[in-house]
Design an enzyme around this catalytic site. Structure first.
Site: not given
Ligand code: KIV
Length: 266
Positions: A50, A88, A118, A187
């Site tokens: 994000s 991520d 993630k 989500e």
């Molecule tokens: O990238 C991010 O901030 C996310 C959250 C919304 C869980 O994956």
């Protein structure tokens, strides 16, 4: 976490679920905010892709690269002394081949210093999850609204609202757990579905726009403190930092223009 000074581990999250204690997770993208969130006692800091939207100003998370994620992960790790740092895997860094997924996840741990990665998706990514876990890279799953698939989903809207979609999501959650994921982000899905999945799984679920019955919650930091240009309907603003920041900047501008700052030596 039991000890407020030692670095958190993924096993702490499982313990929390077993004890019925909720997990608090928030995104962080740099050392300054990571330090503050760590000091506040956040269990998990997510270096979310994000950051492409809230920090870099893109319309989606798709332009985010592994290099960018490594750069921000390193900064967050510098600021966090206790919280578990999860990074991520960005768009197309784990879908092309398992070998590429391993290399990219490895970079987030080795160069970025993250404790876990993630990735988004269910049955399509379970083979990759299995392999990452096999070599010792902890994986957090992500189901429901998948921002990296935004062009296919057609917008940021609630997912799994129809019965067959809900069943498919629940199956995906079980498959991720079986593949070795240590937790799953849910989500923008109906609260009853998130509650059902959370009670069926032994690993923790972390909700965002998924109601109160997940094992933990995550918010994008910029939404939580009023720094986002767009506030999703499910996000709560805990402090108007954006407003305070503009006021501080306005005061500085006034003082510079009036010759009040810096003060003349007495
Ligand atoms: O990238 C991010 O901030 C996310 C959250 C919304 C869980 O994956």
């Amino acid at each position: 976490m039991a000890d407020s000074t030692r670095t958190a581990r993924i096993t702490d999250l499982a313990r929390k679920k077993a004890r019925g204690e909720k997990i608090a997770m928030m995104t962080a993208y740099d050392a300054a905010f990571a330090r503050l969130l760590d000091r506040a006692g956040m269990d998990v800091l997510l270096v979310g892709d994000s950051l492409g939207m809230v920090v870099l100003g893109h319309q989606t998370t798709i332009p985010v690269t592994v290099d960018v994620m490594v750069h921000h992960t390193r900064a967050v790790v510098q600021g966090a002394s206790r919280a578990l740092v999860v990074a991520d895997l960005p768009f197309l860094s784990y879908q092309v081949s398992t070998a590429e997924a391993l290399r990219n996840a490895g970079r987030l741990l080795q160069e970025g210093g993250a404790a876990a990665v993630k990735l988004e998706g269910g049955r399509a990514v379970t083979a990759v999850v299995e392999r990452l876990v096999e070599v010792g890279i902890p994986v957090m799953g992500h189901l429901g609204l998948l921002p990296q698939a935004i062009h296919q989903l057609g917008g940021f809207r609630q997912q799994a609202t129809r019965a067959e979609e809900a069943e498919r999501l629940a199956e995906d959650a079980h498959l991720l757990q079986k593949a070795g994921a240590f937790a799953i982000v849910l989500e923008s899905i109906p609260a009853h579905l998130a509650g059902r999945v959370s009670s069926e799984l032994t690993i923790p679920t972390i909700g965002i726009g998924a109601g109160p019955d997940c094992d933990g919650q995550v918010l994008v930091m910029h939404d939580a403190v009023g720094l986002s240009a767009y506030q999703p309907p499910f996000a709560k603003q805990y402090a108007p930092l954006g407003e305070l920041f503009v006021k501080a900047a306005e005061e500085y501008i006034r003082e510079v223009r009036a010759g009040v700052f810096p003060a003349r030596p007495a």
